[in-house]
Enzyme design. Structure first.
Site, PDB file in Angstrom:
ATOM      1  N   SER A  46       0.761  -8.558   2.005  1.00 29.63           N
ATOM      2  CA  SER A  46       1.506  -9.465   2.880  1.00 29.63           C
ATOM      3  C   SER A  46       2.885  -8.870   3.084  1.00 29.63           C
ATOM      4  O   SER A  46       3.555  -8.491   2.107  1.00 29.63           O
ATOM      5  CB  SER A  46       1.626 -10.860   2.260  1.00 29.63           C
ATOM      6  OG  SER A  46       2.242 -11.762   3.154  1.00 29.63           O
ATOM      7  N   GLU A  47       3.329  -8.754   4.345  1.00 27.87           N
ATOM      8  CA  GLU A  47       4.538  -7.992   4.629  1.00 27.87           C
ATOM      9  C   GLU A  47       5.807  -8.576   4.037  1.00 27.87           C
ATOM     10  O   GLU A  47       6.848  -7.917   4.012  1.00 27.87           O
ATOM     11  CB  GLU A  47       4.710  -7.784   6.137  1.00 27.87           C
ATOM     12  CG  GLU A  47       4.869  -9.029   6.957  1.00 27.87           C
ATOM     13  CD  GLU A  47       3.576  -9.402   7.671  1.00 27.87           C
ATOM     14  OE1 GLU A  47       3.663  -9.922   8.790  1.00 27.87           O
ATOM     15  OE2 GLU A  47       2.494  -9.178   7.099  1.00 27.87           O
ATOM     16  N   ASN A  48       5.757  -9.826   3.552  1.00 25.31           N
ATOM     17  CA  ASN A  48       6.942 -10.382   2.903  1.00 25.31           C
ATOM     18  C   ASN A  48       7.047  -9.969   1.434  1.00 25.31           C
ATOM     19  O   ASN A  48       7.910 -10.461   0.718  1.00 25.31           O
ATOM     20  CB  ASN A  48       6.984 -11.900   3.033  1.00 25.31           C
ATOM     21  CG  ASN A  48       5.784 -12.585   2.413  1.00 25.31           C
ATOM     22  OD1 ASN A  48       4.640 -12.194   2.657  1.00 25.31           O
ATOM     23  ND2 ASN A  48       6.010 -13.611   1.619  1.00 25.31           N
TER      24      ASN A  48
END
Length: 545
Positions: free
Chosen positions: A370-372
């Site tokens: 997840s890019e976060n």
């Protein structure tokens, strides 16, 4: 160094802030010295001008970092400052500090440029109070989402917005903190980011400040955009534990932007859930060294969960039997799961892509990124597993699988741009026959921002880009077209298109589509009628399973 605010370049000609190390200086005394800085006028609307000196509060080494009052800690933040606000959605936002800044009022603190992944939310929290009060007049962010209040202010000319891809924003901050003035990136090439076609400010429906076109350079036969670093006057962030010398420990996805912003600011203020004596945090537990923190306050505001999503024990296919729309989405997600091979590292965009893991065989171990800042994302939590500090890119609560790791957004997008992720799945508003993808804006109708999507498709030769989408939009208009007409997320990036009707493989070099599979009950004529692009038909045309 290029800064986002029109008044900030003038600071280069002003005398620098003098940093002193007095033995017995009170905060009131060193704060009073700030009035000696040159005052400038900053126009925040067509009818109102205010004094906005800008610049950072004075940093005094050797002074006790812990403040007894949050109001005292923010009292000398100047109007016209560049404010770096950490957090992703409402995860890790400095609610206590932002509340204190808001209490100062628009007469005392105004004309702020806020740098944040998303400038507030539709439900409040984060920067929402400062934007609602008019204290923030410019925002540099990647995502507006469903924040209609912010969108309205932008379209009415009450606030300027510089949309920046999420990974680029993270890297601009990383470079700002590391003393690197600029860098080149593939993100945003052949899009409105490169051409500067996303307006920064409107007035009476007219564009009064256009976007900034990027300089480009070719490396190894490929075009790259030049992006300039961001440095802030003040950063505000939240941490789990902070010792009295400023060493910080973060929990899970709260660290997405926090370390980056603390490093990129001249003065950083952290609100701590727990303030502990120096030495209580072991060296290996410190995520951010105290050299980057100047002021510490006690966090008093409660955490806000933006989207509480709990795990359902119902079979998704059984649920689909009662809901035609869900059945259609399940059909797409089930086919998409076949793109996820054992041992793959994959990024799943918001919406339909998140359904794909539900259809993986139990023995198929896939690492979801997840890019976060997660590698090893698990399913939605039960009520007992719910944790406000663990969210996905869609701001939904999730869990972590054994072996998961968490990190900041710069490292996350480095994985993506660097080609270390095998597959990235995204939704679409429109896909061209040559693999062009548009999924963040419909001019005049949809303006949510690109978030991390432009970064996710920035290395299509190394990371396979798979689009999951309904074949037509809600008005029956084809989403698969010969030439995309909506603003692009990426040019020639998509390799596979999976819809509720069929599967297309894309030859990105030739700019051609090949139909390889039909959904159960769907015939070739229906696909032809609902596709606004030419396509070949595979000799061995299969069926989606």
């Amino acid at each position: 160094m290029e800064f986002a605010c029109s008044f900030v370049p003038k600071l280069a000609g002003a005398s620098g802030i003098q940093i002193r190390l007095p033995q017995q200086q009170t905060r009131a005394a060193w704060r009073a010295k700030q009035h000696a800085s040159q005052v400038r006028t900053f126009r925040i609307s067509s009818v109102l001008s205010r004094e906005a000196p800008g610049g950072a509060p004075e940093k005094v080494r050797g002074q006790r970092k812990v403040f007894d009052s949050v109001d005292e800690a923010v009292a000398d933040i100047k109007s016209g400052s560049i404010l770096l606000s950490a957090g992703f959605g409402l995860c890790g936002t400095a609610e206590t500090i932002i509340g204190a800044m808001n209490r100062r009022g628009a007469e005392s603190l105004h004309s702020l440029t806020a740098v944040s992944n998303n400038a507030g939310t539709a439900i409040g929290g984060g920067l929402s109070p400062l934007i609602a009060s008019g204290q923030v007049t410019r925002a540099i962010c990647s995502f507006l989402g469903n924040n209609k209040a912010l969108e309205k202010k932008y379209l009415n000319g009450d606030i300027a917005i510089e949309l920046t891809p999420q990974g680029t924003l993270a890297e601009k901050l990383r470079c700002g903190g590391a003393g690197i003035p600029a860098f080149y990136t593939p993100t945003g090439v052949n899009t409105f980011i490169q051409s500067g076609q996303i307006p920064a400010r409107f007035e009476n429906g007219e564009v009064v400040e256009p976007g900034k076109a990027r300089e480009t350079r070719i490396f190894n036969g490929r075009v790259y955009n030049m992006e300039t670093a961001i440095q802030g006057d003040v950063a505000v962030l939240r941490a789990y534990k902070v010792d009295e010398d400023g060493n910080c420990q973060f929990r899970y996805t709260t660290k997405s932007f926090a370390p980056l912003m603390a490093k990129a600011a001249k003065v950083s203020i952290v609100e701590a859930e727990h303030i502990v004596p120096t030495g209580e945090l072991k060296p290996e537990d410190i995520d951010l060294p105290g050299v980057f923190i100047d002021r510490i306050v006690q966090a008093t505001a409660e955490k806000i969960i933006e989207i509480k999503k709990l795990r359902s024990n119902e079979d998704p296919e059984e649920q689909g039997k009662q809901d035609a729309a869900l059945a259609r989405r399940n059909r797409i997600a089930k086919r998409a799961a076949k793109e996820l091979k054992p041992g793959f590292y994959v990024n799943l965009g918001v919406g339909m892509p998140t359904l794909a893991p539900s259809f993986l065989p139990p023995d198929n171990k896939v690492w979801i990124q997840s890019e976060n800042g997660i590698l090893g994302m698990g399913p939605y939590p039960t009520e007992e597993e719910l944790d406000a500090d663990i969210i996905n890119a869609g701001k939904e609560t999730v869990t972590l699988v054994p072996g998961a790791s968490v990190f900041d957004s710069s490292e996350s997008f480095g994985m993506i741009r660097g080609g270390h992720i095998d597959v990235s799945m995204l939704g679409a508003l429109q896909v061209g026959a040559n693999g062009d993808l548009a999924n963040y804006m419909i001019p005049g109708k949809v303006f949510k921002g690109m978030g991390g999507a432009m970064d996710l498709v920035s290395n299509p030769d190394a990371t396979k880009i798979v689009v999951l989408t309904d074949h037509v939009d809600k008005n029956g208009k084809p989403k698969i077209v010969q030439n995309a007409t909506l603003p692009l997320t990426g040019a020639r990036v998509v390799s596979t298109i999976i819809t509720d009707l069929c599967v297309f493989e894309v030859d990105r070099k030739k700019g051609e589509l090949t139909l390889t599979e039909l959904a159960p009950g769907v015939e070739l004529d229906e696909v032809k009628q609902k596709t606004a692009a030419k396509f070949h038909v595979a000799e061995n045309l299969g069926r989606m399973e």
